[in-house]
Design a protein around this motif. Structure first.
Motif, PDB file in Angstrom:
ATOM      1  N   SER A 148       1.088  -1.285  -0.010  1.00 40.09           N
ATOM      2  CA  SER A 148      -0.059   0.012   0.027  1.00 40.09           C
ATOM      3  C   SER A 148       1.026   1.225   0.152  1.00 40.09           C
ATOM      4  CB  SER A 148      -0.837  -0.295   1.372  1.00 40.09           C
ATOM      5  OG  SER A 148      -2.001  -1.031   1.264  1.00 40.09           O
ATOM      6  N   LEU A 149       1.924   1.105   0.810  1.00 44.45           N
ATOM      7  CA  LEU A 149       2.897   2.191   0.749  1.00 44.45           C
ATOM      8  C   LEU A 149       3.310   2.494  -0.545  1.00 44.45           C
ATOM      9  CD1 LEU A 149       4.349   4.552   2.019  1.00 44.45           C
ATOM     10  CD2 LEU A 149       5.897   3.110   3.085  1.00 44.45           C
ATOM     11  N   ARG A 150       3.604   1.467  -1.181  1.00 42.83           N
ATOM     12  CA  ARG A 150       4.347   1.702  -2.681  1.00 42.83           C
ATOM     13  C   ARG A 150       3.337   2.188  -3.417  1.00 42.83           C
ATOM     14  NH1 ARG A 150       8.918  -1.779  -4.443  1.00 42.83           N
ATOM     15  NH2 ARG A 150       8.789  -1.620  -6.863  1.00 42.83           N
ATOM     16  N   THR A 151       2.192   1.900  -3.459  1.00 45.21           N
ATOM     17  CA  THR A 151       1.182   2.547  -4.171  1.00 45.21           C
ATOM     18  C   THR A 151       1.084   4.003  -3.894  1.00 45.21           C
ATOM     19  OG1 THR A 151      -0.133   0.449  -4.320  1.00 45.21           O
ATOM     20  CG2 THR A 151      -1.455   2.367  -4.868  1.00 45.21           C
ATOM     21  N   ASP A 152       0.933   4.270  -2.657  1.00 49.01           N
ATOM     22  CA  ASP A 152       0.935   5.856  -2.209  1.00 49.01           C
ATOM     23  C   ASP A 152       2.046   6.421  -2.756  1.00 49.01           C
ATOM     24  OD1 ASP A 152      -1.410   4.759  -0.758  1.00 49.01           O
ATOM     25  OD2 ASP A 152      -0.318   4.945   1.180  1.00 49.01           O
ATOM     26  N   TYR A 153       3.113   5.875  -2.749  1.00 55.03           N
ATOM     27  CA  TYR A 153       4.599   6.720  -3.424  1.00 55.03           C
ATOM     28  C   TYR A 153       4.249   6.616  -4.835  1.00 55.03           C
ATOM     29  CZ  TYR A 153       9.154   7.456  -5.219  1.00 55.03           C
ATOM     30  OH  TYR A 153      10.267   7.967  -5.911  1.00 55.03           O
ATOM     31  N   THR A 154       3.740   6.018  -5.622  1.00 53.88           N
ATOM     32  CA  THR A 154       3.473   5.922  -7.034  1.00 53.88           C
ATOM     33  C   THR A 154       2.273   7.165  -7.307  1.00 53.88           C
ATOM     34  OG1 THR A 154       3.807   3.618  -7.334  1.00 53.88           O
ATOM     35  CG2 THR A 154       2.417   4.725  -8.835  1.00 53.88           C
ATOM     36  N   VAL A 155       1.434   7.166  -6.577  1.00 58.57           N
ATOM     37  CA  VAL A 155       0.494   8.249  -6.626  1.00 58.57           C
ATOM     38  C   VAL A 155       1.027   9.609  -6.523  1.00 58.57           C
ATOM     39  CG1 VAL A 155      -1.658   9.322  -5.903  1.00 58.57           C
ATOM     40  CG2 VAL A 155      -1.463   6.729  -6.127  1.00 58.57           C
ATOM     41  N   LEU A 156       2.020   9.717  -5.287  1.00 60.34           N
ATOM     42  CA  LEU A 156       2.562  11.097  -5.259  1.00 60.34           C
ATOM     43  C   LEU A 156       3.444  11.296  -6.269  1.00 60.34           C
ATOM     44  CD1 LEU A 156       3.289  13.254  -3.123  1.00 60.34           C
ATOM     45  CD2 LEU A 156       4.877  11.734  -2.108  1.00 60.34           C
ATOM     46  N   ARG A 157       4.037  10.424  -6.710  1.00 60.47           N
ATOM     47  CA  ARG A 157       5.209  10.732  -7.675  1.00 60.47           C
ATOM     48  C   ARG A 157       4.431  11.222  -9.022  1.00 60.47           C
ATOM     49  NH1 ARG A 157      10.525   7.594  -9.542  1.00 60.47           N
ATOM     50  NH2 ARG A 157      11.145   8.895 -11.139  1.00 60.47           N
ATOM     51  N   ALA A 158       3.007  10.352  -9.249  1.00 65.97           N
ATOM     52  CA  ALA A 158       2.169  11.054 -10.367  1.00 65.97           C
ATOM     53  C   ALA A 158       1.732  12.396 -10.215  1.00 65.97           C
ATOM     54  CB  ALA A 158       1.110   9.904 -10.647  1.00 65.97           C
ATOM     55  N   VAL A 159       1.340  12.984  -8.753  1.00 68.51           N
ATOM     56  CA  VAL A 159       0.879  14.072  -8.681  1.00 68.51           C
ATOM     57  C   VAL A 159       2.133  15.166  -8.986  1.00 68.51           C
ATOM     58  CG1 VAL A 159       0.153  15.454  -6.633  1.00 68.51           C
ATOM     59  CG2 VAL A 159      -0.893  13.304  -6.862  1.00 68.51           C
ATOM     60  N   LEU A 160       3.360  14.940  -8.459  1.00 68.87           N
ATOM     61  CA  LEU A 160       4.287  15.791  -8.565  1.00 68.87           C
ATOM     62  C   LEU A 160       4.733  15.710 -10.345  1.00 68.87           C
ATOM     63  CD1 LEU A 160       6.439  15.078  -5.205  1.00 68.87           C
ATOM     64  CD2 LEU A 160       4.609  17.085  -5.869  1.00 68.87           C
ATOM     65  N   ASP A 161       4.568  14.658 -10.742  1.00 72.45           N
ATOM     66  CA  ASP A 161       4.881  14.733 -12.278  1.00 72.45           C
ATOM     67  C   ASP A 161       3.981  15.659 -13.194  1.00 72.45           C
ATOM     68  OD1 ASP A 161       6.964  12.883 -12.468  1.00 72.45           O
ATOM     69  OD2 ASP A 161       5.824  11.272 -12.759  1.00 72.45           O
ATOM     70  N   THR A 162       2.870  15.694 -12.429  1.00 73.81           N
ATOM     71  CA  THR A 162       1.663  16.590 -13.217  1.00 73.81           C
ATOM     72  C   THR A 162       2.051  17.926 -12.948  1.00 73.81           C
ATOM     73  OG1 THR A 162       0.248  14.690 -13.263  1.00 73.81           O
ATOM     74  CG2 THR A 162      -0.647  16.904 -13.441  1.00 73.81           C
ATOM     75  N   ALA A 163       2.341  18.284 -11.776  1.00 74.28           N
ATOM     76  CA  ALA A 163       2.550  19.558 -11.059  1.00 74.28           C
ATOM     77  C   ALA A 163       4.061  20.098 -11.918  1.00 74.28           C
ATOM     78  CB  ALA A 163       3.021  19.529  -9.679  1.00 74.28           C
ATOM     79  N   VAL A 164       4.797  19.165 -12.141  1.00 66.38           N
ATOM     80  CA  VAL A 164       6.024  19.765 -13.081  1.00 66.38           C
ATOM     81  C   VAL A 164       5.494  19.911 -14.541  1.00 66.38           C
ATOM     82  CG1 VAL A 164       8.289  18.780 -14.379  1.00 66.38           C
ATOM     83  CG2 VAL A 164       7.834  18.220 -11.789  1.00 66.38           C
ATOM     84  N   ARG A 165       4.700  19.226 -15.205  1.00 67.82           N
ATOM     85  CA  ARG A 165       3.968  19.137 -16.532  1.00 67.82           C
ATOM     86  C   ARG A 165       3.431  20.591 -16.634  1.00 67.82           C
ATOM     87  NH1 ARG A 165      -1.003  16.306 -17.622  1.00 67.82           N
ATOM     88  NH2 ARG A 165      -1.688  17.985 -16.609  1.00 67.82           N
TER      89      ARG A 165
END
Length: 180
Positions: free
Chosen positions: A102-119
């Protein structure tokens, strides 16, 4: 474009930093928006627009809302967030008993959120890229010893399940392959 500093040299350094970010096509300054706001926007727009399966979207939306929008990172402005904050978030999640997967999934979500913020130009870089992805310990699959397989086949010899069990034991097929 302007920049401020306590001295002329610091102001020039700040201006040079802004100019360099513009040349690289990055945000001039990182957004002061809190992570919770950026995550909510990602959950309600970018996630829905993505080509992920519906079940993945539902999982990511729930994990985003519960562990990012309401988590310890929620009120940190993007401009002040550090990789250390993300590591602290991981440590806290482990302390609260969040499972490794679950923590690995949460990290994946956080990374996607921040990737979108960069975009979207809200931040210059994704800080999650600088934090190791949480691992999931590997466990070896359970298996029967040859004597145990023989005993099992003796017990189910008259059962309608004898043939599928024999097929799995002899070929090593997985349950879904045997049933298929």
């Amino acid at each position: 474009m302007s920049a401020y500093g306590a001295t002329r040299a610091l102001a020039k350094a700040a201006l040079d930093k802004k100019s360099e970010r513009i040349r690289k096509g990055l945000a001039v300054v990182d957004s002061k928006a809190p992570l919770s706001e950026v995550a909510r926007r990602w959950r309600t727009t970018a996630l829905i627009a993505s080509d992920r399966r519906q079940s993945t979207k539902e999982l990511y939306a729930a994990r985003c809302w519960l562990h990012i929008e309401l988590g310890i990172l929620a009120e940190i402005p993007l401009s002040r967030m550090t990789a250390g904050d993300i590591e602290e978030w991981i440590v806290e999640a482990r302390r609260h008993g969040i499972s490794p997967s679950s923590l690995r999934t949460d990290y994946t979500v956080l990374r996607a959120v921040l990737d979108t913020a960069v975009r979207d130009g809200l931040v210059a870089k994704n800080l999650a890229e600088h934090v190791d992805r949480p691992g999931v310990p590997r466990t070896e699959a359970l298996h029967l010893a040859p004597a145990q397989v023989g005993a099992l086949l003796d017990k189910v010899a008259t059962s309608r399940h004898a043939l599928p069990i024999l097929l799995a034991a002899v070929t090593g097929m997985r349950r879904g392959e045997v049933l298929g």
